[in-house]
Scaffold this active site. Sequence first.
Site, PDB file in Angstrom:
ATOM      1  CB  THR A 125      -0.945   0.096   1.227  1.00  0.00           C
ATOM      2  OG1 THR A 125      -1.456   1.431   1.297  1.00  0.00           O
ATOM      3  CG2 THR A 125      -0.267  -0.220   2.550  1.00  0.00           C
ATOM      4  CB  ILE A 126       0.861   4.462  -1.856  1.00  0.00           C
ATOM      5  CG1 ILE A 126      -0.605   4.890  -1.759  1.00  0.00           C
ATOM      6  CG2 ILE A 126       1.191   3.922  -3.220  1.00  0.00           C
ATOM      7  CD1 ILE A 126      -0.913   6.136  -2.579  1.00  0.00           C
ATOM      8  CG  ASP A 127      -2.810   4.724   2.038  1.00  0.00           C
ATOM      9  OD1 ASP A 127      -2.411   5.515   1.176  1.00  0.00           O
ATOM     10  OD2 ASP A 127      -3.989   4.369   2.150  1.00  0.00           O
TER      11      ASP A 127
HETATM   12  O1  F6P Z   1      -4.805   2.058  -1.351  1.00  0.00           O
HETATM   13  C1  F6P Z   1      -5.155   3.024  -0.435  1.00  0.00           C
HETATM   14  C2  F6P Z   1      -5.483   4.283  -1.100  1.00  0.00           C
HETATM   15  O2  F6P Z   1      -4.350   4.726  -1.738  1.00  0.00           O
HETATM   16  C3  F6P Z   1      -6.073   5.333  -0.144  1.00  0.00           C
HETATM   17  O3  F6P Z   1      -5.145   6.245   0.331  1.00  0.00           O
HETATM   18  C4  F6P Z   1      -7.149   5.979  -0.958  1.00  0.00           C
HETATM   19  O4  F6P Z   1      -8.181   6.467  -0.145  1.00  0.00           O
HETATM   20  C5  F6P Z   1      -7.627   4.875  -1.804  1.00  0.00           C
HETATM   21  O5  F6P Z   1      -6.486   4.084  -2.069  1.00  0.00           O
HETATM   22  C6  F6P Z   1      -8.314   5.292  -3.085  1.00  0.00           C
HETATM   23  O6  F6P Z   1      -8.449   4.207  -3.906  1.00  0.00           O
HETATM   24  P1  F6P Z   1      -9.427   4.026  -5.145  1.00  0.00           P
HETATM   25  O7  F6P Z   1      -9.919   5.369  -5.524  1.00  0.00           O
HETATM   26  O8  F6P Z   1      -8.565   3.414  -6.190  1.00  0.00           O
HETATM   27  O9  F6P Z   1     -10.499   3.101  -4.702  1.00  0.00           O
END
Ligand code: F6P
Length: 342
Positions: A125-127
């Site tokens: 995860t980038i988070d």
């Molecule tokens: O993978 C986590 C994340 O990067 C969060 O920070 C973000 O809220 C979410 O993905 C958004 O993902 P998507 O718009 O692709 O569902």
Amino acid sequence: MRIGMLTGGGDCPGLNAVIRAVVRKGVGEFGHTIVGYRHGWRGPMEGESMDLSLWTVRGLLPRGGTILGTSRTNPYKTDDGPRKVLATLARDRIDALIAIGGEDTLGVALKLEGDGVRIVGVPKTIDNDLSGTDFTFGFHTAVQIATDAIDRLHTTAESHDRVMVVEVMGRHAGWIATYSGMAGGADIILIPEEPFDIDEICDRLKHRHQQGASFSIVVAAEGATPKEGTMEVQAGEVDDFGHVRLGGIGQRLSDEIERRTGYEARMTALGHVLRGGSPSAYDRVIATRFGVEAIDAAHEGDYGKMVALHGTAVVRIPIEEGVDRLKTVDGRLFETASVFFG
Ligand code: F6P
């Protein structure tokens, strides 16, 4: 052995590097067959797969995204989902499954393990909000992209005497905001862990401008929230895992700051740009190490484990330890970042 592999949840730079590493060692050295399932848990649910030969992973190391595709499908929220997954794995004679994902994907992996599937998990995860690993791959790349953007916003903020609000991803944890804010010299950083008071932010900005600054940079994680009753924000839609679709706090902040301080403000939401493109050298290396460790674990029959980075070592921990709690920003780190606020 026949080993399945899938990538689930939001994509991130380095997924292809993991896939390459698993195939290079799994096929090239161990002689196993690797079956790639498409679009996260949707692949095994719907029987959608592709063969991953050595040839298919050529040139993958620097490539962003995932050649397997991904989705936020949750088999446990779908009619008959777990049974369909088990049926596909049985049909494809899969001995073990490597699941590459974040808390949601690995949470499903954990449940399937309870249903008898032999799983090895790889955290992504980038988070950077997964407990059990010091860093996830993708995070470093996202921080670099955000920092480059903040550097660029600095020069235009200065030319126009503006307050620039930069919204970055990070729904429950503000790791990207904290790191990129520190690296980019942000004047305020807002993260979900520390609810903010808009009055306090505006006071800090006014103080800074009274001291002679003509512009300011505010970095906000998309999950940053105001202290109760201090500022209204909108709720978004909810996905299969119950997560609200975020985005919008940057604009709210920019509007409020301009209204309350009289300084001209603009907002830039970096959003999915942070997840796109080529992984940094650092992320390529962690992703490669994670991939090799994951295929080693599968080869040795060491199931129910997630590979993780502890300090500089790649280790294996029980999957539940990797997903049992959210890793939020360390208080001491945020305190250090706040030395430079205002
Ligand atoms: O993978 C986590 C994340 O990067 C969060 O920070 C973000 O809220 C979410 O993905 C958004 O993902 P998507 O718009 O692709 O569902």
